[in-house]
Design a protein around this motif. Structure first.
Motif, PDB file in Angstrom:
ATOM      1  N   LEU A 230      18.039  41.438  33.374  1.00 10.48           N
ATOM      2  CA  LEU A 230      19.350  39.615  33.051  1.00 10.48           C
ATOM      3  C   LEU A 230      19.560  39.318  32.359  1.00 10.48           C
ATOM      4  CD1 LEU A 230      22.206  41.548  36.028  1.00 10.48           C
ATOM      5  CD2 LEU A 230      22.185  42.470  33.245  1.00 10.48           C
ATOM      6  N   VAL A 231      18.759  38.548  33.271  1.00  8.76           N
ATOM      7  CA  VAL A 231      18.499  37.289  33.068  1.00  8.76           C
ATOM      8  C   VAL A 231      17.866  36.961  30.927  1.00  8.76           C
ATOM      9  CG1 VAL A 231      16.783  34.850  33.145  1.00  8.76           C
ATOM     10  CG2 VAL A 231      18.394  36.167  34.760  1.00  8.76           C
ATOM     11  N   ASN A 232      16.948  37.529  30.375  1.00  7.93           N
ATOM     12  CA  ASN A 232      16.481  37.495  29.877  1.00  7.93           C
ATOM     13  C   ASN A 232      16.913  37.701  28.493  1.00  7.93           C
ATOM     14  OD1 ASN A 232      12.707  36.891  29.672  1.00  7.93           O
ATOM     15  ND2 ASN A 232      13.674  37.910  31.551  1.00  7.93           N
ATOM     16  N   LEU A 233      17.690  39.410  28.532  1.00  7.86           N
ATOM     17  CA  LEU A 233      18.436  39.399  27.608  1.00  7.86           C
ATOM     18  C   LEU A 233      19.894  38.707  27.709  1.00  7.86           C
ATOM     19  CD1 LEU A 233      19.239  43.232  28.331  1.00  7.86           C
ATOM     20  CD2 LEU A 233      18.471  42.903  27.084  1.00  7.86           C
ATOM     21  N   SER A 234      20.166  37.750  28.545  1.00  6.11           N
ATOM     22  CA  SER A 234      21.418  36.760  28.627  1.00  6.11           C
ATOM     23  C   SER A 234      21.013  35.571  27.269  1.00  6.11           C
ATOM     24  CB  SER A 234      21.638  35.623  29.669  1.00  6.11           C
ATOM     25  OG  SER A 234      22.879  35.278  29.235  1.00  6.11           O
ATOM     26  N   PHE A 235      19.756  35.043  27.385  1.00  3.49           N
ATOM     27  CA  PHE A 235      18.453  34.428  26.867  1.00  3.49           C
ATOM     28  C   PHE A 235      18.999  34.327  25.168  1.00  3.49           C
ATOM     29  CE2 PHE A 235      15.044  32.018  25.500  1.00  3.49           C
ATOM     30  CZ  PHE A 235      15.798  30.935  25.571  1.00  3.49           C
ATOM     31  N   ILE A 236      18.080  35.935  25.046  1.00  6.93           N
ATOM     32  CA  ILE A 236      18.162  36.053  23.863  1.00  6.93           C
ATOM     33  C   ILE A 236      19.499  36.080  23.378  1.00  6.93           C
ATOM     34  CG2 ILE A 236      16.963  38.758  22.339  1.00  6.93           C
ATOM     35  CD1 ILE A 236      15.325  36.340  23.439  1.00  6.93           C
ATOM     36  N   LEU A 237      20.629  37.257  24.167  1.00  5.66           N
ATOM     37  CA  LEU A 237      21.960  36.990  22.998  1.00  5.66           C
ATOM     38  C   LEU A 237      22.216  36.067  23.277  1.00  5.66           C
ATOM     39  CD1 LEU A 237      22.912  40.402  25.149  1.00  5.66           C
ATOM     40  CD2 LEU A 237      22.404  40.310  22.443  1.00  5.66           C
ATOM     41  N   GLN A 238      22.446  34.121  24.164  1.00  3.31           N
ATOM     42  CA  GLN A 238      22.909  33.289  23.917  1.00  3.31           C
ATOM     43  C   GLN A 238      21.943  32.394  22.826  1.00  3.31           C
ATOM     44  OE1 GLN A 238      23.237  30.647  27.150  1.00  3.31           O
ATOM     45  NE2 GLN A 238      23.327  32.401  28.713  1.00  3.31           N
ATOM     46  N   LEU A 239      20.984  33.063  22.683  1.00  2.76           N
ATOM     47  CA  LEU A 239      20.151  32.353  21.333  1.00  2.76           C
ATOM     48  C   LEU A 239      21.086  32.561  20.042  1.00  2.76           C
ATOM     49  CD1 LEU A 239      16.489  31.888  21.977  1.00  2.76           C
ATOM     50  CD2 LEU A 239      17.876  30.100  22.150  1.00  2.76           C
ATOM     51  N   CYS A 240      21.025  34.021  19.565  1.00  5.91           N
ATOM     52  CA  CYS A 240      22.129  34.418  18.524  1.00  5.91           C
ATOM     53  C   CYS A 240      23.228  33.837  18.250  1.00  5.91           C
ATOM     54  CB  CYS A 240      22.842  36.578  19.144  1.00  5.91           C
ATOM     55  SG  CYS A 240      20.946  37.335  19.308  1.00  5.91           S
ATOM     56  N   MET A 241      23.677  34.010  19.643  1.00  9.60           N
ATOM     57  CA  MET A 241      25.297  32.756  19.529  1.00  9.60           C
ATOM     58  C   MET A 241      24.899  31.723  19.052  1.00  9.60           C
ATOM     59  SD  MET A 241      27.054  35.057  19.991  1.00  9.60           S
ATOM     60  CE  MET A 241      26.847  36.699  19.307  1.00  9.60           C
ATOM     61  N   VAL A 242      23.880  30.765  19.027  1.00  9.99           N
ATOM     62  CA  VAL A 242      23.787  29.918  18.643  1.00  9.99           C
ATOM     63  C   VAL A 242      23.915  29.386  17.987  1.00  9.99           C
ATOM     64  CG1 VAL A 242      22.599  27.882  18.919  1.00  9.99           C
ATOM     65  CG2 VAL A 242      23.083  28.427  20.959  1.00  9.99           C
ATOM     66  N   VAL A 243      22.662  30.803  17.094  1.00 10.24           N
ATOM     67  CA  VAL A 243      22.395  30.843  15.632  1.00 10.24           C
ATOM     68  C   VAL A 243      23.452  31.194  14.660  1.00 10.24           C
ATOM     69  CG1 VAL A 243      21.209  32.371  13.730  1.00 10.24           C
ATOM     70  CG2 VAL A 243      20.021  31.309  16.239  1.00 10.24           C
ATOM     71  N   GLN A 244      24.858  32.069  15.026  1.00 11.23           N
ATOM     72  CA  GLN A 244      25.630  32.413  14.654  1.00 11.23           C
ATOM     73  C   GLN A 244      26.278  30.634  13.796  1.00 11.23           C
ATOM     74  OE1 GLN A 244      27.000  35.569  13.482  1.00 11.23           O
ATOM     75  NE2 GLN A 244      27.890  34.968  12.405  1.00 11.23           N
TER      76      GLN A 244
END
Length: 314
Positions: A243-257
């Motif tokens: 969960l921590v790693n998936l959350s980290f990757i998805l948060q990075l995606c939100m930052v890129v967006q």
């Protein structure tokens, strides 16, 4: 292309690669820069030759790297060589820049993981553990200095540092992904202006301001947040790490967006390019704007702000 010309081209590319690998390995400061150019000979050769020819070139590069740089040169040759060959062949096949980037990132990630496993199993060398051990040693030394100077220390800074070390341990899989993405981005940034001068023309990339991630990513992010609240996994177990790693990757995606949205708005309003660039800097380091940019990304992706603005202006 006749065999003589092909051999000449291969020899020139290998010679350039040999010089670059020597500079990277034996000139510490300069090596930090020259390692970014290691993929160029592979891109140039792969973009103008068959896959079999590229494979032979790659084997020759590995042998050459062992001769000039010993065992230390092999990881660099594998990472930059394979990524360069993939990029070069996709340029030859006129694949999109996005497709080429994803493919190169995946092979870079797989190569890094395999090398990491080899170093752990065969050489008994765990780079991640060494990094964490170094960080802990630094923490212990800091504590000792504070005690020696008899300064009042509430321990808050030390607790934050300890929390950061634990987070690095937990985010190891994500760090592999982030490293692969960053490596390919730097390879393209450095290599493409040079290979263009030799007649190797990559496909045009979409402007950053037009990048829009799949809307499904927002739903994945929501599912991860809900799962974290429901499962409440203990630190260190499988579900916690996942969960921590998936959350980290998805948060990075939100930052890129979010950053893409800022570039879009600045372009539409005629705001100088320096503004979104400064915003990007303060989103990464120091991450002052990170929460705001992430929220912007969520709103833009969820409510399709750019599409609404286009329809409104249209």
């Amino acid at each position: 292309m006749n065999n003589a010309h092909k051999l000449t081209q291969g020899a020139l590319c290998l010679a350039v690669f040999a010089v670059l690998i020597l500079l990277t390995l034996y000139i510490p400061v300069l090596g930090l820069v020259t390692n970014l150019f290691l993929a160029i000979p592979f891109i140039l050769f792969a973009a103008k030759n068959t896959r079999m020819d590229s494979f032979v070139f790659f084997v020759a590069a590995i042998i050459l790297s062992i001769i000039v740089g010993a065992i230390l040169a092999i990881p660099l040759t594998l990472i930059y060589g394979i990524a360069g060959l993939v990029i070069g062949h996709f340029i030859q096949e006129k694949k999109s820049r996005a497709f080429s980037f994803i493919a190169a990132t995946l092979v870079c990630l797989i190569t890094s993981i395999v090398l990491y496993a080899v170093f752990v199993v065969i050489f008994n060398m765990n780079i991640i553990e060494e990094l964490i051990r170094t960080m802990r040693d630094s923490l212990d030394q800091s504590v000792a200095i504070f005690e020696m100077l008899s300064r009042n220390n509430d321990g808050a800074a030390m607790e934050q540092f300890e929390a950061m070390i634990k987070m690095v341990e937990s985010l190891t899989p994500s760090l592999f992904v982030l490293t692969a993405v960053t490596t390919v981005l730097l390879i393209e940034l450095v290599s493409f202006p040079i290979v263009k001068r030799f007649g190797v023309i990559p496909q045009q990339r979409r402007p950053f301001k037009e990048i829009t991630l799949p809307k499904s990513i927002l739903w994945y992010y929501l599912v991860i947040i809900i799962a974290s609240f429901i499962l409440k996994p203990e630190e260190g177990d499988y579900w916690y790490l996942a969960l921590v790693n998936l959350s980290f990757i998805l948060q990075l995606c939100m930052v890129v967006q979010g950053l893409a949205f800022i570039f879009y708005i600045c372009h539409k309003k005629g705001i100088p390019k320096a503004v979104p660039i400064i915003a990007t800097v303060f989103t990464i380091f120091p991450p002052i704007l990170l929460p705001i940019v992430r929220i912007l990304g969520i709103i833009d992706l969820g409510f399709e702000l750019r599409k609404r603005l286009e329809n409104k202006n249209g």
